[in-house]
Design a protein around this motif. Structure first.
Motif, PDB file in Angstrom:
ATOM      1  N   LYS A   1       0.812  -1.211   0.000  1.00  0.00           N
ATOM      2  CA  LYS A   1       0.000   0.000   0.000  1.00  0.00           C
ATOM      3  C   LYS A   1       0.852   1.272   0.000  1.00  0.00           C
ATOM      4  O   LYS A   1       0.364   2.357  -0.341  1.00  0.00           O
ATOM      5  CB  LYS A   1      -0.935   0.003   1.203  1.00  0.00           C
ATOM      6  CG  LYS A   1      -1.920  -1.170   1.228  1.00  0.00           C
ATOM      7  CD  LYS A   1      -2.736  -1.172   2.508  1.00  0.00           C
ATOM      8  CE  LYS A   1      -3.664  -2.386   2.588  1.00  0.00           C
ATOM      9  NZ  LYS A   1      -4.423  -2.417   3.865  1.00  0.00           N
ATOM     10  N   TYR A   2       2.122   1.142   0.408  1.00  0.00           N
ATOM     11  CA  TYR A   2       2.968   2.332   0.538  1.00  0.00           C
ATOM     12  C   TYR A   2       3.542   2.808  -0.793  1.00  0.00           C
ATOM     13  O   TYR A   2       4.306   3.774  -0.825  1.00  0.00           O
ATOM     14  CB  TYR A   2       4.063   2.078   1.581  1.00  0.00           C
ATOM     15  CG  TYR A   2       3.549   2.348   2.980  1.00  0.00           C
ATOM     16  CD1 TYR A   2       3.902   3.493   3.669  1.00  0.00           C
ATOM     17  CD2 TYR A   2       2.652   1.470   3.583  1.00  0.00           C
ATOM     18  CE1 TYR A   2       3.399   3.762   4.927  1.00  0.00           C
ATOM     19  CE2 TYR A   2       2.138   1.723   4.844  1.00  0.00           C
ATOM     20  CZ  TYR A   2       2.507   2.875   5.508  1.00  0.00           C
ATOM     21  OH  TYR A   2       2.003   3.148   6.752  1.00  0.00           O
ATOM     22  N   GLY A   3       3.127   2.165  -1.892  1.00  0.00           N
ATOM     23  CA  GLY A   3       3.414   2.736  -3.198  1.00  0.00           C
ATOM     24  C   GLY A   3       2.546   3.937  -3.518  1.00  0.00           C
ATOM     25  O   GLY A   3       2.855   4.717  -4.420  1.00  0.00           O
ATOM     26  N   ASP A   4       1.456   4.103  -2.784  1.00  0.00           N
ATOM     27  CA  ASP A   4       0.544   5.239  -2.940  1.00  0.00           C
ATOM     28  C   ASP A   4       1.051   6.394  -2.077  1.00  0.00           C
ATOM     29  O   ASP A   4       1.064   6.278  -0.844  1.00  0.00           O
ATOM     30  CB  ASP A   4      -0.866   4.820  -2.500  1.00  0.00           C
ATOM     31  CG  ASP A   4      -1.854   5.969  -2.477  1.00  0.00           C
ATOM     32  OD1 ASP A   4      -1.503   7.101  -2.894  1.00  0.00           O
ATOM     33  OD2 ASP A   4      -2.989   5.753  -2.015  1.00  0.00           O
ATOM     34  N   PRO A   5       1.497   7.502  -2.654  1.00  0.00           N
ATOM     35  CA  PRO A   5       2.050   8.601  -1.861  1.00  0.00           C
ATOM     36  C   PRO A   5       1.101   9.114  -0.778  1.00  0.00           C
ATOM     37  O   PRO A   5       1.549   9.481   0.315  1.00  0.00           O
ATOM     38  CB  PRO A   5       2.347   9.685  -2.899  1.00  0.00           C
ATOM     39  CG  PRO A   5       2.563   8.926  -4.167  1.00  0.00           C
ATOM     40  CD  PRO A   5       1.594   7.777  -4.110  1.00  0.00           C
ATOM     41  N   ALA A   6      -0.209   9.146  -1.061  1.00  0.00           N
ATOM     42  CA  ALA A   6      -1.163   9.645  -0.065  1.00  0.00           C
ATOM     43  C   ALA A   6      -1.230   8.693   1.130  1.00  0.00           C
ATOM     44  O   ALA A   6      -1.260   9.126   2.289  1.00  0.00           O
ATOM     45  CB  ALA A   6      -2.544   9.817  -0.690  1.00  0.00           C
ATOM     46  N   HIS A   7      -1.257   7.386   0.859  1.00  0.00           N
ATOM     47  CA  HIS A   7      -1.265   6.402   1.945  1.00  0.00           C
ATOM     48  C   HIS A   7       0.033   6.492   2.752  1.00  0.00           C
ATOM     49  O   HIS A   7       0.013   6.443   3.987  1.00  0.00           O
ATOM     50  CB  HIS A   7      -1.424   4.993   1.377  1.00  0.00           C
ATOM     51  CG  HIS A   7      -1.510   3.924   2.420  1.00  0.00           C
ATOM     52  ND1 HIS A   7      -2.702   3.578   3.034  1.00  0.00           N
ATOM     53  CD2 HIS A   7      -0.550   3.138   2.976  1.00  0.00           C
ATOM     54  CE1 HIS A   7      -2.463   2.620   3.924  1.00  0.00           C
ATOM     55  NE2 HIS A   7      -1.163   2.336   3.905  1.00  0.00           N
TER      56      HIS A   7
ATOM     57  N   ALA B   1       2.563  10.289   9.124  1.00  0.00           N
ATOM     58  CA  ALA B   1       2.050  11.196  10.157  1.00  0.00           C
ATOM     59  C   ALA B   1       1.664  10.417  11.414  1.00  0.00           C
ATOM     60  O   ALA B   1       2.000  10.821  12.544  1.00  0.00           O
ATOM     61  CB  ALA B   1       0.854  11.970   9.626  1.00  0.00           C
ATOM     62  N   PHE B   2       0.989   9.289  11.237  1.00  0.00           N
ATOM     63  CA  PHE B   2       0.633   8.453  12.386  1.00  0.00           C
ATOM     64  C   PHE B   2       1.889   7.931  13.078  1.00  0.00           C
ATOM     65  O   PHE B   2       1.993   7.952  14.314  1.00  0.00           O
ATOM     66  CB  PHE B   2      -0.227   7.272  11.935  1.00  0.00           C
ATOM     67  CG  PHE B   2      -0.522   6.289  13.033  1.00  0.00           C
ATOM     68  CD1 PHE B   2      -1.588   6.503  13.900  1.00  0.00           C
ATOM     69  CD2 PHE B   2       0.286   5.176  13.229  1.00  0.00           C
ATOM     70  CE1 PHE B   2      -1.838   5.613  14.938  1.00  0.00           C
ATOM     71  CE2 PHE B   2       0.049   4.287  14.260  1.00  0.00           C
ATOM     72  CZ  PHE B   2      -1.026   4.499  15.112  1.00  0.00           C
ATOM     73  N   PHE B   3       2.845   7.456  12.301  1.00  0.00           N
ATOM     74  CA  PHE B   3       4.084   6.891  12.816  1.00  0.00           C
ATOM     75  C   PHE B   3       4.811   7.893  13.714  1.00  0.00           C
ATOM     76  O   PHE B   3       5.211   7.570  14.840  1.00  0.00           O
ATOM     77  CB  PHE B   3       4.947   6.502  11.618  1.00  0.00           C
ATOM     78  CG  PHE B   3       6.266   5.862  11.922  1.00  0.00           C
ATOM     79  CD1 PHE B   3       6.361   4.494  12.119  1.00  0.00           C
ATOM     80  CD2 PHE B   3       7.430   6.610  11.955  1.00  0.00           C
ATOM     81  CE1 PHE B   3       7.587   3.889  12.363  1.00  0.00           C
ATOM     82  CE2 PHE B   3       8.659   6.025  12.201  1.00  0.00           C
ATOM     83  CZ  PHE B   3       8.734   4.649  12.402  1.00  0.00           C
ATOM     84  N   PHE B   4       4.960   9.124  13.242  1.00  0.00           N
ATOM     85  CA  PHE B   4       5.675  10.124  14.036  1.00  0.00           C
ATOM     86  C   PHE B   4       4.883  10.543  15.263  1.00  0.00           C
ATOM     87  O   PHE B   4       5.470  10.824  16.316  1.00  0.00           O
ATOM     88  CB  PHE B   4       6.051  11.317  13.163  1.00  0.00           C
ATOM     89  CG  PHE B   4       7.310  11.090  12.378  1.00  0.00           C
ATOM     90  CD1 PHE B   4       8.532  11.452  12.881  1.00  0.00           C
ATOM     91  CD2 PHE B   4       7.263  10.476  11.136  1.00  0.00           C
ATOM     92  CE1 PHE B   4       9.706  11.219  12.177  1.00  0.00           C
ATOM     93  CE2 PHE B   4       8.412  10.236  10.415  1.00  0.00           C
ATOM     94  CZ  PHE B   4       9.646  10.613  10.932  1.00  0.00           C
TER      95      PHE B   4
END
Length: 441
Positions: free
Chosen positions: A110-116, A122-125
């Protein structure tokens, strides 16, 4: 007294940091000031000492963040964590390789999608800063977009971070593989764009020998030679099936460590995640190469991988540098306090013990040494960048109740490790600025 006329900020509280390993140097390793002041200019430490001595010399415009009575330590450091695995945590599965194929590779696509990727970053940080973690070394997904999202979010928050786009060209879904050339090209472009930009650093990231062909390991080694100040992050000897598979794929190598040695990926910049199932010969070669063994206790327990042998790694004739990390999402907590709680238990199962001072050292100065940044972070020495965490050992009713019987600092620290989590983090400072996200609602 040092001239502090340039000071713009000060943090007041009970200051604790380390200048040596407590398990080797005892009380001489510890610096503690009951009512101390960290005096800052531009986010760096100008001076540290008793409040009574330093406060009168502060310029009139300096902002004082007063946490009197609270413990202030250097910000926590996490040397092995995965950005795209925040929605993999607590996934029921068998052991490592099943877990990767069933859950992890699905989410990472899913992390190929820049928006995702941006939402995930943001959640991670938010989670890191909520838990007092101010520096991490992270694996992104195979997609450049994930690394771009990571570094953009870190730059926005001014955190000192290292990360890399994972390189893997086999034994994963097509949407999650690169090639030796594209992995090299994408990584090199990211290094050029982000490494050394502000507080951002790059970590060259071949996932592990199983998911990289010899050609890709050669490409990763070429990057390391061309950019010797970059870290190298990977995985090794986490699980017995993984060890057997790696040896089958590289039959010319005597053991797992020899694979990374052969391809020039094993040295003082190498963060070797897990490092559980090692022979005496391999441990000796870790010491000789000054490579880092990264202990991931909650992940190792959750996936049933094995028990990390701290005592063998720190054998006096050949001590190995050790990092301790959450390994989200095989790991089960973003909290370095809870990570050290489980580290203590893993060692107890083997008849080994670290006291609370050694455990606090491990997640501050110890991890700074592991990632080669102890000249910048991990302690409160003048000249260092001021990343800090404010801790409350009475943050929950159970902790407050237990604290009624506490009489020493080491006891308090052990309660924070054993019973603490994000609720015990009152504030997180990044370069002297308060950054702990506030709960909504």
């Amino acid at each position: 007294m040092k001239d502090i006329s340039r000071a713009d900020t000060a943090l007041r509280g009970r200051l604790l940091w380390f200048v040596e390993r407590p398990e080797e140097h005892g009380a001489g390793a510890v610096r503690y000031i009951e009512d101390g002041l960290l005096v800052l200019a531009g986010g760096r430490i100008l001076a540290v000492g008793e409040t009574s001595a330093l406060r009168p010399a502060l310029p009139a415009g300096a902002v004082i963040h007063d946490h009197s009575g609270r413990l202030i330590t250097p910000g926590f450091i996490d040397p092995h964590i995965h950005l795209p695995q925040t929605q993999v945590v607590a996934s029921w599965a068998a052991q490592l390789l099943d877990w990767l194929n069933t859950y992890t590779f699905v989410e990472e696509q899913k992390y190929g999608d820049p928006a995702h990727a941006a939402r995930g970053a943001a959640f991670f940080f938010d989670e890191l800063l909520s838990n007092g973690t101010t520096t991490a070394v992270a694996f992104c997904s195979v997609h450049s977009a994930s690394a771009e999202a990571f570094f953009a979010e870190s730059e926005r928050r001014n955190t000192r971070m290292a990360a890399g786009k994972v390189m893997m060209d086999r034994y994963a879904p097509d949407a999650l593989t690169d090639t030796p050339q594209s992995g090299y090209d994408d990584s090199k472009a990211l290094i050029g764009r982000w490494h050394g930009r502000g507080r951002q650093l790059y970590a060259i990231a071949p996932r592990f020998a199983i998911t990289s062909t010899p050609e890709q390991l050669e490409a990763a080694a070429a990057l390391s030679r061309e950019h010797p100040d970059c870290l190298v992050e990977t995985h090794i000897s986490e699980n017995l099936e993984e060890v057997a598979t790696a040896k089958r794929l590289y039959p010319e190598c005597a053991d797992y460590t020899a694979i990374y040695e052969k391809y020039g990926l094993f040295g003082r910049k190498s963060l070797m995640g897990h490092s559980i199932h090692l022979s005496e010969s391999e441990r000796q070669r870790y010491a000789d190469a000054d490579a880092v063994a990264v202990f991931c206790p909650t992940s190792n327990l959750f996936l049933g991988s094995g028990l990390f042998d701290w005592k063998a790694m720190r054998e006096p004739r050949r001590p190995v540098r050790i990092g301790v990390a959450t390994d989200i999402g095989g790991g089960t907590s973003y909290s370095m306090l809870q990570t050290m709680n489980e580290a203590y238990k893993v060692l107890q199962l083997q008849g080994q013990r670290l006291d609370s001072l050694a455990l606090f050292h491990a997640m501050t100065r110890g991890n700074a040494i592991a990632i080669g940044l102890d000249h910048l972070i991990g302690s409160f020495e003048p000249g260092h960048e001021c990343d800090a965490v404010v801790l409350d050992a009475r943050a929950t009713p159970a902790m407050a109740h237990r604290m009624e019987t506490v009489t020493t600092l080491p006891e308090e620290l052990f309660i924070l490790i054993t019973m603490g989590d994000d609720r015990a983090v009152e504030e997180t400072y990044v370069m002297g600025e308060p950054k702990k996200p506030r709960k909504r609602g």
